[in-house]
Design a protein around this motif. Structure first.
Motif, PDB file in Angstrom:
ATOM      1  N   ARG A   1      -8.059  -0.952  -0.333  1.00 14.43           N
ATOM      2  CA  ARG A   1      -8.109  -1.313  -1.757  1.00 14.43           C
ATOM      3  C   ARG A   1      -6.975  -2.264  -2.133  1.00 14.43           C
ATOM      4  NH1 ARG A   1     -10.092   3.883  -5.332  1.00 14.43           N
ATOM      5  NH2 ARG A   1     -11.779   4.550  -3.911  1.00 14.43           N
ATOM      6  N   THR A   2      -5.800  -2.017  -1.558  1.00 11.66           N
ATOM      7  CA  THR A   2      -4.662  -2.901  -1.826  1.00 11.66           C
ATOM      8  C   THR A   2      -4.948  -4.300  -1.308  1.00 11.66           C
ATOM      9  OG1 THR A   2      -3.125  -1.029  -1.676  1.00 11.66           O
ATOM     10  CG2 THR A   2      -2.196  -3.239  -1.417  1.00 11.66           C
ATOM     11  N   ARG A   3      -5.520  -4.397  -0.145  1.00  7.38           N
ATOM     12  CA  ARG A   3      -5.874  -5.697   0.436  1.00  7.38           C
ATOM     13  C   ARG A   3      -6.836  -6.448  -0.474  1.00  7.38           C
ATOM     14  NH1 ARG A   3      -9.990  -7.656   3.765  1.00  7.38           N
ATOM     15  NH2 ARG A   3      -9.327  -9.299   5.239  1.00  7.38           N
ATOM     16  N   LEU A   4      -7.871  -5.760  -0.974  1.00 11.75           N
ATOM     17  CA  LEU A   4      -8.838  -6.397  -1.866  1.00 11.75           C
ATOM     18  C   LEU A   4      -8.160  -6.862  -3.150  1.00 11.75           C
ATOM     19  CD1 LEU A   4     -11.735  -7.168  -2.526  1.00 11.75           C
ATOM     20  CD2 LEU A   4     -12.086  -4.842  -3.408  1.00 11.75           C
ATOM     21  N   THR A   5      -7.278  -6.016  -3.701  1.00 11.04           N
ATOM     22  CA  THR A   5      -6.533  -6.396  -4.896  1.00 11.04           C
ATOM     23  C   THR A   5      -5.751  -7.681  -4.667  1.00 11.04           C
ATOM     24  OG1 THR A   5      -6.306  -4.138  -5.743  1.00 11.04           O
ATOM     25  CG2 THR A   5      -4.635  -5.724  -6.422  1.00 11.04           C
ATOM     26  N   CYS A   6      -5.057  -7.760  -3.535  1.00 10.79           N
ATOM     27  CA  CYS A   6      -4.227  -8.937  -3.227  1.00 10.79           C
ATOM     28  C   CYS A   6      -5.085 -10.189  -3.067  1.00 10.79           C
ATOM     29  CB  CYS A   6      -3.416  -8.687  -1.958  1.00 10.79           C
ATOM     30  SG  CYS A   6      -2.131  -7.427  -2.133  1.00 10.79           S
ATOM     31  N   ILE A   7      -6.185 -10.079  -2.357  1.00 11.83           N
ATOM     32  CA  ILE A   7      -7.049 -11.243  -2.143  1.00 11.83           C
ATOM     33  C   ILE A   7      -7.593 -11.751  -3.472  1.00 11.83           C
ATOM     34  CG2 ILE A   7      -9.231 -12.009  -1.142  1.00 11.83           C
ATOM     35  CD1 ILE A   7      -8.667 -10.105   1.211  1.00 11.83           C
ATOM     36  N   GLU A   8      -8.059 -10.831  -4.313  1.00 10.33           N
ATOM     37  CA  GLU A   8      -8.580 -11.228  -5.619  1.00 10.33           C
ATOM     38  C   GLU A   8      -7.494 -11.902  -6.464  1.00 10.33           C
ATOM     39  OE1 GLU A   8     -11.941  -7.727  -6.414  1.00 10.33           O
ATOM     40  OE2 GLU A   8      -9.997  -7.687  -7.452  1.00 10.33           O
ATOM     41  N   ALA A   9      -6.314 -11.285  -6.481  1.00  7.19           N
ATOM     42  CA  ALA A   9      -5.248 -11.777  -7.352  1.00  7.19           C
ATOM     43  C   ALA A   9      -4.697 -13.116  -6.900  1.00  7.19           C
ATOM     44  CB  ALA A   9      -4.130 -10.744  -7.429  1.00  7.19           C
TER      45      ALA A   9
ATOM     46  N   GLY B   1       1.996   6.828   6.646  1.00  6.02           N
ATOM     47  CA  GLY B   1       0.809   5.995   6.529  1.00  6.02           C
ATOM     48  C   GLY B   1       0.499   5.167   7.756  1.00  6.02           C
ATOM     49  N   VAL B   2       1.515   4.496   8.295  1.00  2.51           N
ATOM     50  CA  VAL B   2       1.229   3.561   9.395  1.00  2.51           C
ATOM     51  C   VAL B   2       1.143   4.253  10.751  1.00  2.51           C
ATOM     52  CG1 VAL B   2       2.254   1.611   8.156  1.00  2.51           C
ATOM     53  CG2 VAL B   2       3.669   2.951   9.725  1.00  2.51           C
ATOM     54  N   LEU B   3       1.754   5.433  10.876  1.00  2.00           N
ATOM     55  CA  LEU B   3       1.663   6.132  12.156  1.00  2.00           C
ATOM     56  C   LEU B   3       0.343   6.883  12.305  1.00  2.00           C
ATOM     57  CD1 LEU B   3       5.294   7.457  12.722  1.00  2.00           C
ATOM     58  CD2 LEU B   3       4.226   5.365  13.571  1.00  2.00           C
ATOM     59  N   ASP B   4      -0.295   7.189  11.167  1.00  2.00           N
ATOM     60  CA  ASP B   4      -1.625   7.813  11.215  1.00  2.00           C
ATOM     61  C   ASP B   4      -2.380   7.385   9.955  1.00  2.00           C
ATOM     62  OD1 ASP B   4      -3.888   9.296  11.546  1.00  2.00           O
ATOM     63  OD2 ASP B   4      -2.862  11.200  11.900  1.00  2.00           O
ATOM     64  N   GLN B   5      -3.082   6.246  10.057  1.00  2.00           N
ATOM     65  CA  GLN B   5      -3.767   5.674   8.901  1.00  2.00           C
ATOM     66  C   GLN B   5      -4.847   6.593   8.339  1.00  2.00           C
ATOM     67  OE1 GLN B   5      -5.037   1.471   9.422  1.00  2.00           O
ATOM     68  NE2 GLN B   5      -4.337   1.763  11.536  1.00  2.00           N
ATOM     69  N   HIS B   6      -5.395   7.452   9.175  1.00  2.00           N
ATOM     70  CA  HIS B   6      -6.580   8.218   8.785  1.00  2.00           C
ATOM     71  C   HIS B   6      -6.266   9.683   8.504  1.00  2.00           C
ATOM     72  CE1 HIS B   6      -8.877   4.667   9.808  1.00  2.00           C
ATOM     73  NE2 HIS B   6      -8.264   4.627  10.980  1.00  2.00           N
TER      74      HIS B   6
ATOM     75  N   ARG C   1      -5.447   4.471   5.003  1.00  3.80           N
ATOM     76  CA  ARG C   1      -6.294   3.308   5.275  1.00  3.80           C
ATOM     77  C   ARG C   1      -7.165   2.976   4.063  1.00  3.80           C
ATOM     78  NH1 ARG C   1      -7.551   0.253   9.794  1.00  3.80           N
ATOM     79  NH2 ARG C   1      -8.911  -1.435   9.109  1.00  3.80           N
ATOM     80  N   ASP C   2      -7.619   3.992   3.337  1.00  2.00           N
ATOM     81  CA  ASP C   2      -8.375   3.739   2.108  1.00  2.00           C
ATOM     82  C   ASP C   2      -7.512   2.989   1.098  1.00  2.00           C
ATOM     83  OD1 ASP C   2     -10.555   5.100   3.146  1.00  2.00           O
ATOM     84  OD2 ASP C   2     -10.060   6.990   2.139  1.00  2.00           O
TER      85      ASP C   2
ATOM     86  N   ALA D   1       0.837  -1.197   0.000  1.00  2.00           N
ATOM     87  CA  ALA D   1       0.000   0.000   0.000  1.00  2.00           C
ATOM     88  C   ALA D   1       0.876   1.254   0.000  1.00  2.00           C
ATOM     89  CB  ALA D   1      -0.927  -0.008   1.215  1.00  2.00           C
ATOM     90  N   ALA D   2       1.922   1.254   0.816  1.00  2.00           N
ATOM     91  CA  ALA D   2       2.846   2.392   0.834  1.00  2.00           C
ATOM     92  C   ALA D   2       3.549   2.531  -0.516  1.00  2.00           C
ATOM     93  CB  ALA D   2       3.865   2.218   1.952  1.00  2.00           C
ATOM     94  N   TYR D   3       3.913   1.423  -1.108  1.00  2.00           N
ATOM     95  CA  TYR D   3       4.565   1.459  -2.412  1.00  2.00           C
ATOM     96  C   TYR D   3       3.614   1.990  -3.482  1.00  2.00           C
ATOM     97  CZ  TYR D   3       7.722  -0.053  -6.142  1.00  2.00           C
ATOM     98  OH  TYR D   3       8.581  -0.081  -7.222  1.00  2.00           O
ATOM     99  N   ASN D   4       2.336   1.606  -3.401  1.00  2.00           N
ATOM    100  CA  ASN D   4       1.343   2.127  -4.337  1.00  2.00           C
ATOM    101  C   ASN D   4       1.256   3.652  -4.256  1.00  2.00           C
ATOM    102  OD1 ASN D   4       0.433  -0.212  -5.636  1.00  2.00           O
ATOM    103  ND2 ASN D   4      -1.041  -0.684  -4.030  1.00  2.00           N
ATOM    104  N   VAL D   5       1.258   4.181  -3.032  1.00  2.00           N
ATOM    105  CA  VAL D   5       1.210   5.629  -2.855  1.00  2.00           C
ATOM    106  C   VAL D   5       2.448   6.276  -3.473  1.00  2.00           C
ATOM    107  CG1 VAL D   5       1.231   7.512  -1.172  1.00  2.00           C
ATOM    108  CG2 VAL D   5      -0.228   5.513  -0.785  1.00  2.00           C
TER     109      VAL D   5
END
Length: 456
Positions: free
Chosen positions: A327-335, A446-451, A322-323, A269-273
């Protein structure tokens, strides 16, 4: 499934190649000094050993390992359009011994890692067989470093853990210790035959359709090189290594648990950003590398199972990290539930790698290595082994065929070590360090403040 001992294979018998092996041949440009079958495409792994090591017994145990795993004595043959592998009978593996007794105790950890780096920068190639060798460096009679070197055409990182487990068990048994027998492994040729004869199981039509639809109109994200291919600079691969800050690694683990994600998903997710910021688009297709060890019967098989998995995530409208993670999590599960060999993915998405064909563009593959079993502090017979973490950068390393590889090693303790390997005739070290710094900042934010509000 119970594995039975494989039947002997004639050195002239033609065995089909796996899709992974076929993909290596696609990437091979025919240069005997470079590429996936060149002399610098190797995996090197090291362990510190406490206890007396007998070199003769170690050599015999290594020969046991070569006899046990056919992939270490396999050749890939290209005869025109005909592509197959042949398996040679067992032959002795090379074992070298080095005297490191002039190293003071407080410098031994660093010297052990330097030895791995020295060996990784060597040339080994796919001849002669077997494709495995060992180097034993002795600090004193009770302290040594053992390095295994194997050609990447025959092994992957998972395989190296299988090999050290088999080697230490064979060594202990030859030293007279009671060691439980290890079941006969399925051979890599079994995997290749299964893929070819059960292609609808290895790549179901529904999975092919998923990749065709998912990747339609998409291309894998690339990075601009400092030196274009047309410059024809001498080929070399360098590595930038560093440890992720302990507090940041702990935060990655905490976010993984909170979001019901894996560390891979958080890091991706961080890499995607990062890639979205650099490319200026929210439609990101990242070339990732997976272990591809889903079938239980191939867990103890030595071979190159790694698979390219292009993960496409649309970050449009994401307001927070977190958004992006969701989305990254869903992508990984699908793939990953629809994973098929990359060779077949390309058949469904032929334009996927078009961007990397540009003279000044290259792929940066992304991988998180989280092995399920690592010898680290384990006692086998009269020896105790400790995995050697890699943290030193190096100017010459195992070859990356084209571009760069970003690998994050997640230890069972939660510690994360970063490896950024790159073609130094295409990218400068400054460019890679800047990329690493930017990633660390994105990950930290990202991980220190997801929101917190997200900037893309």
């Amino acid at each position: 499934m119970t594995n039975t001992k494989p039947q002997p294979v004639s050195a002239t018998e033609r065995v089909p190649v796996s899709f992974a092996q076929q993909m290596l041949c696609v990437f091979d440009a025919g240069d005997p000094d470079s590429g996936p079958f060149g002399p610098r495409h190797n995996i090197t792994w090291g362990w510190r050993i406490r206890g007396p090591v007998d070199t003769g017994t170690l050599a015999e145990a290594l020969d046991d390992v070569v006899a046990r795993h056919e992939a270490l004595r396999t050749r890939i043959v290209r005869d025109g359009d005909d592509l197959y592998q042949t398996i040679a009978p067992p032959s002795p593996a090379q074992v070298s011994e080095l005297d490191l007794s002039d190293t003071v105790p407080e410098a031994r950890d660093r010297r052990a890692e330097e030895l791995i780096i020295e060996l990784e920068g060597g040339r080994y190639g796919i001849e002669p067989l077997p494709l495995l060798r060992a180097v034993l460096g002795r600090f004193d009679e009770q302290d040594a470093v053992l390095v295994l070197i194997a050609h990447h055409a025959a092994v992957d990182g998972w395989s190296m853990q299988v090999l050290i487990g088999d080697l230490t068990a064979a060594y202990a048994r030859r030293r007279g210790h009671a060691v439980a027998d290890r079941p006969e492994p399925a051979q890599y040729r079994d995997y290749a035959v299964w893929e070819r004869e059960s292609v609808t199981e290895a790549a179901p039509p529904a999975s092919r359709a998923y990749w065709r639809d998912k990747l339609r109109g998409g291309q894998m994200v690339t990075a601009r090189m400092d030196h274009p291919r047309s410059a024809n600079l001498p080929k070399n691969t360098s590595v930038l290594r560093y440890a992720i800050d302990a507090d940041l690694a702990a935060a990655v683990a905490a976010v993984s648990k909170d979001s019901r994600s894996s560390p891979f998903m958080v890091l991706l997710a961080a890499y995607n950003v990062l890639m979205a910021r650099r490319s200026g688009t929210g439609d990101i297709v990242v070339p990732t590398i997976g272990a591809n060890r889903k079938q239980t019967r191939f867990q103890d098989t030595v071979g190159n199972f790694t698979n390219f998995i292009p993960l496409r995530t649309d970050l449009t409208g994401c307001a927070t990290f977190r958004d992006v993670l969701d989305r990254t999590r869903l992508t990984c599960i699908e793939a990953y539930t629809r994973e098929i060999p990359f060779f077949l993915v390309l058949g469904e998405a032929p334009e996927l790698m078009a961007g990397a064909a540009a003279d000044d563009q290259a792929l940066i593959a992304f991988q998180v290595l989280q092995l399920p079993f690592v010898l680290d502090g384990d006692a086998i017979g009269d020896l105790e082994l400790r995995n050697i973490p890699r943290r030193l950068s190096q100017e010459r390393a195992t070859e990356i065929p084209d571009g760069a590889l970003w690998q994050l090693d997640v230890a069972p303790s939660g510690e994360i070590n970063a490896y950024l390997g790159f073609n130094s005739h295409k990218f400068t070290e400054i460019t890679m360090r800047t990329l690493a710094d930017e990633f660390s900042q994105v990950l930290k934010d990202g991980v220190l403040d997801q929101h917190a509000p997200l900037r893309i």
